[in-house]
Design a protein around this motif. Sequence first.
Motif, short mmCIF file in Angstrom:
data_model
loop_
_atom_site.label_atom_id
_atom_site.label_comp_id
_atom_site.label_asym_id
_atom_site.label_seq_id
_atom_site.Cartn_x
_atom_site.Cartn_y
_atom_site.Cartn_z
N ASP A 67 82.97 68.27 35.47
CA ASP A 67 82.34 69.58 35.66
C ASP A 67 83.10 70.67 34.91
O ASP A 67 82.50 71.58 34.33
N LYS A 68 84.43 70.56 34.91
CA LYS A 68 85.25 71.54 34.21
C LYS A 68 85.00 71.50 32.71
O LYS A 68 84.83 72.55 32.08
N ARG A 69 84.98 70.30 32.14
CA ARG A 69 84.78 70.17 30.70
C ARG A 69 83.38 70.63 30.29
O ARG A 69 83.21 71.28 29.26
N ILE A 70 82.37 70.29 31.10
CA ILE A 70 81.01 70.73 30.76
C ILE A 70 80.94 72.25 30.78
O ILE A 70 80.35 72.87 29.88
N HIS A 71 81.54 72.88 31.79
CA HIS A 71 81.57 74.35 31.85
C HIS A 71 82.27 74.91 30.62
O HIS A 71 81.80 75.90 30.03
N GLN B 153 71.53 71.98 17.99
CA GLN B 153 72.76 71.77 17.24
C GLN B 153 73.97 72.18 18.07
O GLN B 153 75.02 71.52 18.03
N ARG B 154 73.85 73.25 18.82
CA ARG B 154 74.98 73.70 19.65
C ARG B 154 75.26 72.73 20.78
O ARG B 154 76.42 72.50 21.12
N ILE B 155 74.22 72.16 21.37
CA ILE B 155 74.43 71.15 22.40
C ILE B 155 75.08 69.90 21.80
O ILE B 155 75.92 69.25 22.44
N ALA B 156 74.71 69.58 20.56
CA ALA B 156 75.34 68.44 19.88
C ALA B 156 76.83 68.71 19.68
O ALA B 156 77.66 67.80 19.84
N ILE B 157 77.16 69.95 19.34
CA ILE B 157 78.57 70.31 19.19
C ILE B 157 79.28 70.25 20.54
O ILE B 157 80.40 69.74 20.65
N ALA B 158 78.61 70.74 21.58
CA ALA B 158 79.19 70.68 22.93
C ALA B 158 79.48 69.24 23.33
O ALA B 158 80.54 68.95 23.91
N ARG B 159 78.57 68.34 23.02
CA ARG B 159 78.80 66.92 23.32
C ARG B 159 80.02 66.39 22.57
O ARG B 159 80.83 65.64 23.13
N GLY B 160 80.17 66.79 21.32
CA GLY B 160 81.31 66.34 20.54
C GLY B 160 82.65 66.88 21.03
O GLY B 160 83.70 66.31 20.72
N LEU B 161 82.61 67.97 21.81
CA LEU B 161 83.84 68.59 22.30
C LEU B 161 84.21 68.16 23.72
O LEU B 161 85.25 68.59 24.24
#
Length: 241
Positions: free
Chosen positions: A130-134, A159-167
């Motif tokens: 939950d912390k990382r997703i936030h 594209q931003r969600i794809a970047i979020a997934r990569g992080l």
Amino acid sequence: MMHSIELINLTKNYPKLKGYKDLLLHPFKKQYLPALQDVNLTIEEGSFYGLLGPNGAGKSTLIKILSTLVLPTSGRALVNGFDVIQQQKQVRRSIGLVVNDERSFYWRLTGRQNLSFFAHLNNLSGAEKDKRIHEVLHITEMEKDADRMFSDYSTGMKQRIAIARGLLCDPSIIFLAEPTRSLDPLSAKHLRKFIKDEIIYRHNRTAFVATNNLHEAEDLCTHIAIIQNGAIKSCGPIEKI
């Protein structure tokens, strides 16, 4: 300065599909198509490195090898000092991969639910998940839209969600495969600035981007390698290349 990525005579050959004539005349003869040919490259920690070349030059194959998705035919590839063949788990823990394939997301789930699913695949759970997703939603400025269906997102939001997934795993190296493909020029410009300022430099990550867009490489990268027919033709600081 440490090497984030080191490639030593890296080669990848794919089996060539035979036609009926070859199957009849040479049923046991193997033919191969070279995707990468003796690639040697060193990428320093903290640099933004661009791999520039036309479609079919070998960019995607190289990123897949560095991400442990494809095995090389010969040579070595080290990511953060870990061998991509012998130490795949350590490599995966230290990298993030951003691809613009929308089919890799679940369209009937929200952005947050998608991230939760991929967090589980990365062995993140409970409070840590939950912390990382936030955190990644905050970094990518997707907090307000996190609970919308993925199918309702614009191309830029996907594209931003794809970047979020990569992080999600807080990687020290992030691979980006044509991050602004399908975006209009203004959206592409904003996303490039966002990647450069918020994702890379503010967090001191090493980035490796594959693109066939010369303007994108000039805008993003500190260093560049030009690849053609699977071979590196030139590499070095962007101002010299």
